[in-house]
Design a protein around this motif. Structure first.
Motif, mmCIF file in Angstrom:
data_model
loop_
_atom_site.group_PDB
_atom_site.id
_atom_site.type_symbol
_atom_site.label_atom_id
_atom_site.label_comp_id
_atom_site.label_asym_id
_atom_site.label_seq_id
_atom_site.Cartn_x
_atom_site.Cartn_y
_atom_site.Cartn_z
ATOM 1 N N TRP A 108 0.827 -1.189 0.000
ATOM 2 C CA TRP A 108 0.000 0.000 0.000
ATOM 3 C C TRP A 108 0.880 1.265 0.000
ATOM 4 O O TRP A 108 0.591 2.238 -0.690
ATOM 5 C CB TRP A 108 -0.906 -0.019 1.217
ATOM 6 C CG TRP A 108 -1.970 1.048 1.248
ATOM 7 C CD1 TRP A 108 -1.892 2.314 0.778
ATOM 8 C CD2 TRP A 108 -3.271 0.899 1.791
ATOM 9 N NE1 TRP A 108 -3.049 2.982 1.010
ATOM 10 C CE2 TRP A 108 -3.929 2.140 1.623
ATOM 11 C CE3 TRP A 108 -3.950 -0.133 2.420
ATOM 12 C CZ2 TRP A 108 -5.215 2.372 2.059
ATOM 13 C CZ3 TRP A 108 -5.241 0.103 2.845
ATOM 14 C CH2 TRP A 108 -5.866 1.330 2.665
ATOM 15 N N ALA A 109 1.949 1.241 0.784
ATOM 16 C CA ALA A 109 2.844 2.398 0.863
ATOM 17 C C ALA A 109 3.527 2.665 -0.479
ATOM 18 O O ALA A 109 3.693 3.817 -0.886
ATOM 19 C CB ALA A 109 3.882 2.178 1.951
ATOM 20 N N VAL A 110 3.921 1.601 -1.166
ATOM 21 C CA VAL A 110 4.564 1.775 -2.476
ATOM 22 C C VAL A 110 3.562 2.333 -3.484
ATOM 23 O O VAL A 110 3.880 3.227 -4.278
ATOM 24 C CB VAL A 110 5.170 0.441 -2.960
ATOM 25 C CG1 VAL A 110 5.627 0.539 -4.399
ATOM 26 C CG2 VAL A 110 6.330 0.048 -2.067
ATOM 27 N N VAL A 111 2.332 1.819 -3.450
ATOM 28 C CA VAL A 111 1.292 2.344 -4.346
ATOM 29 C C VAL A 111 1.002 3.805 -4.000
ATOM 30 O O VAL A 111 0.763 4.627 -4.889
ATOM 31 C CB VAL A 111 0.015 1.478 -4.251
ATOM 32 C CG1 VAL A 111 -1.154 2.126 -4.968
ATOM 33 C CG2 VAL A 111 0.289 0.102 -4.830
ATOM 34 N N ASP A 112 1.073 4.164 -2.718
ATOM 35 C CA ASP A 112 0.866 5.544 -2.293
ATOM 36 C C ASP A 112 1.913 6.468 -2.905
ATOM 37 O O ASP A 112 1.599 7.586 -3.323
ATOM 38 C CB ASP A 112 0.887 5.635 -0.763
ATOM 39 C CG ASP A 112 0.703 7.057 -0.271
ATOM 40 O OD1 ASP A 112 -0.221 7.736 -0.763
ATOM 41 O OD2 ASP A 112 1.486 7.484 0.604
ATOM 42 N N VAL A 113 3.163 6.025 -2.958
ATOM 43 C CA VAL A 113 4.214 6.836 -3.584
ATOM 44 C C VAL A 113 3.866 7.071 -5.048
ATOM 45 O O VAL A 113 3.956 8.197 -5.563
ATOM 46 C CB VAL A 113 5.597 6.151 -3.468
ATOM 47 C CG1 VAL A 113 6.650 6.907 -4.260
ATOM 48 C CG2 VAL A 113 6.010 6.047 -2.018
ATOM 49 N N TRP A 114 3.468 6.022 -5.726
ATOM 50 C CA TRP A 114 3.148 6.122 -7.144
ATOM 51 C C TRP A 114 1.967 7.068 -7.376
ATOM 52 O O TRP A 114 2.018 7.938 -8.243
ATOM 53 C CB TRP A 114 2.857 4.723 -7.691
ATOM 54 C CG TRP A 114 2.560 4.705 -9.148
ATOM 55 C CD1 TRP A 114 3.416 4.994 -10.171
ATOM 56 C CD2 TRP A 114 1.302 4.412 -9.741
ATOM 57 N NE1 TRP A 114 2.772 4.876 -11.366
ATOM 58 C CE2 TRP A 114 1.461 4.522 -11.141
ATOM 59 C CE3 TRP A 114 0.063 4.051 -9.222
ATOM 60 C CZ2 TRP A 114 0.431 4.289 -12.023
ATOM 61 C CZ3 TRP A 114 -0.971 3.821 -10.121
ATOM 62 C CH2 TRP A 114 -0.790 3.939 -11.491
ATOM 63 N N VAL A 115 0.903 6.911 -6.576
ATOM 64 C CA VAL A 115 -0.282 7.759 -6.729
ATOM 65 C C VAL A 115 0.045 9.210 -6.389
ATOM 66 O O VAL A 115 -0.367 10.138 -7.092
ATOM 67 C CB VAL A 115 -1.444 7.228 -5.847
ATOM 68 C CG1 VAL A 115 -2.581 8.230 -5.766
ATOM 69 C CG2 VAL A 115 -1.940 5.903 -6.384
ATOM 70 N N THR A 116 0.805 9.425 -5.304
ATOM 71 C CA THR A 116 1.176 10.790 -4.921
ATOM 72 C C THR A 116 1.971 11.458 -6.032
ATOM 73 O O THR A 116 1.766 12.631 -6.344
ATOM 74 C CB THR A 116 1.991 10.779 -3.615
ATOM 75 O OG1 THR A 116 1.256 10.091 -2.618
ATOM 76 C CG2 THR A 116 2.313 12.177 -3.153
ATOM 77 N N ARG A 117 2.860 10.723 -6.642
ATOM 78 C CA ARG A 117 3.663 11.266 -7.751
ATOM 79 C C ARG A 117 2.774 11.630 -8.934
ATOM 80 O O ARG A 117 2.934 12.695 -9.534
ATOM 81 C CB ARG A 117 4.702 10.236 -8.162
ATOM 82 C CG ARG A 117 5.638 10.711 -9.225
ATOM 83 C CD ARG A 117 6.753 9.692 -9.429
ATOM 84 N NE ARG A 117 7.579 10.079 -10.533
ATOM 85 C CZ ARG A 117 7.396 9.661 -11.790
ATOM 86 N NH1 ARG A 117 6.414 8.828 -12.053
ATOM 87 N NH2 ARG A 117 8.168 10.068 -12.746
ATOM 88 N N GLN A 118 1.820 10.767 -9.264
ATOM 89 C CA GLN A 118 0.919 11.044 -10.382
ATOM 90 C C GLN A 118 0.036 12.260 -10.095
ATOM 91 O O GLN A 118 -0.133 13.122 -10.963
ATOM 92 C CB GLN A 118 0.037 9.821 -10.665
ATOM 93 C CG GLN A 118 0.781 8.613 -11.152
ATOM 94 C CD GLN A 118 1.514 8.869 -12.459
ATOM 95 O OE1 GLN A 118 1.000 9.555 -13.328
ATOM 96 N NE2 GLN A 118 2.706 8.354 -12.587
ATOM 97 N N VAL A 119 -0.483 12.337 -8.876
ATOM 98 C CA VAL A 119 -1.347 13.463 -8.512
ATOM 99 C C VAL A 119 -0.556 14.761 -8.553
ATOM 100 O O VAL A 119 -1.021 15.786 -9.074
ATOM 101 C CB VAL A 119 -1.981 13.243 -7.112
ATOM 102 C CG1 VAL A 119 -2.612 14.511 -6.582
ATOM 103 C CG2 VAL A 119 -2.998 12.118 -7.179
ATOM 104 N N TRP A 120 0.667 14.749 -8.023
ATOM 105 C CA TRP A 120 1.492 15.961 -8.030
ATOM 106 C C TRP A 120 1.778 16.397 -9.460
ATOM 107 O O TRP A 120 1.716 17.584 -9.775
ATOM 108 C CB TRP A 120 2.796 15.720 -7.264
ATOM 109 C CG TRP A 120 3.486 17.019 -6.972
ATOM 110 C CD1 TRP A 120 3.350 17.780 -5.855
ATOM 111 C CD2 TRP A 120 4.398 17.718 -7.827
ATOM 112 N NE1 TRP A 120 4.117 18.913 -5.961
ATOM 113 C CE2 TRP A 120 4.766 18.897 -7.160
ATOM 114 C CE3 TRP A 120 4.923 17.465 -9.080
ATOM 115 C CZ2 TRP A 120 5.639 19.818 -7.715
ATOM 116 C CZ3 TRP A 120 5.792 18.379 -9.629
ATOM 117 C CH2 TRP A 120 6.147 19.540 -8.952
ATOM 118 N N SER A 121 2.092 15.439 -10.316
ATOM 119 C CA SER A 121 2.380 15.774 -11.714
ATOM 120 C C SER A 121 1.164 16.380 -12.403
ATOM 121 O O SER A 121 1.293 17.325 -13.185
ATOM 122 C CB SER A 121 2.832 14.535 -12.480
ATOM 123 O OG SER A 121 4.065 14.077 -11.981
#
Length: 176
Positions: A114-127
């Motif tokens: 879940w934490a790894v997916v959170d990094v990916w989602v946070t990066r996509q949202v920020w972009s």
């Protein structure tokens, strides 16, 4: 003593080079040794190199929210790996703690994923929120360019009208 000097005198031993060097400066510091300041102060150090050389970053640093999520994910993954190791060792030892550790390890694996997916989602949202496409073919860039040109024309027309108004109409051919 620099590399070039060492190449010129290969017959000199390592011990001889180190004692010769210690006489002039403190070891590994480039500081004049006490009592020899007069000899070293007048000399120009030929092989002076900085401790490190600043190199430009190849990639931009991570945005703060993405970095925070990444640090959190790394910590959770580290705890998960430690739990897995403890569960394995408890299993080998035949301890009663093996079963609870395996169960918590499975739960921790889910949380780490879940934490790894959170990094990916946070990066996509920020972009999506803050990322700016700055390619020449970008639609947003073309629209901005058109808006700026329109504003520039409007300002030029307003300043021309203001200039004519200030002159009081002077320079016009007729005053009708």
């Amino acid at each position: 003593m620099g590399t070039a000097e060492r190449r010129e005198a290969p017959e000199e031993s390592v011990a001889g080079r180190s004692t010769a060097r210690r006489g002039v400066e403190a070891p590994d510091r480039g500081i004049p040794a006490p009592g020899r300041a007069g000899e070293f102060a007048g000399e120009q150090q030929q092989d002076h190199r900085p401790l490190w050389v600043e190199e430009p970053a190849r990639r931009h640093p991570l945005p703060d929210p993405v970095r925070t999520a990444a640090v959190r994910a790394v910590l959770i993954i580290a705890v998960t790996l430690i739990q897995a190791m403890v569960a394995f060792l408890c299993t080998l030892a035949g301890s009663w703690l093996a079963f609870p550790m395996v169960i918590s390890g499975v739960a921790s694996t889910v949380v780490a994923t879940w934490a790894v997916v959170d990094v990916w989602v946070t990066r996509q949202v920020w972009s999506q929120r803050y990322g700016v496409v700055s390619e020449p073919s970008s639609t947003a860039r073309a629209l901005r360019r058109e808006r700026r040109a329109r504003r520039r024309e409007e300002r030029a027309a307003l300043s021309e009208q203001e200039r004519i108004r200030r002159r009081g109409g002077a320079g016009q051919l007729s005053h009708l």
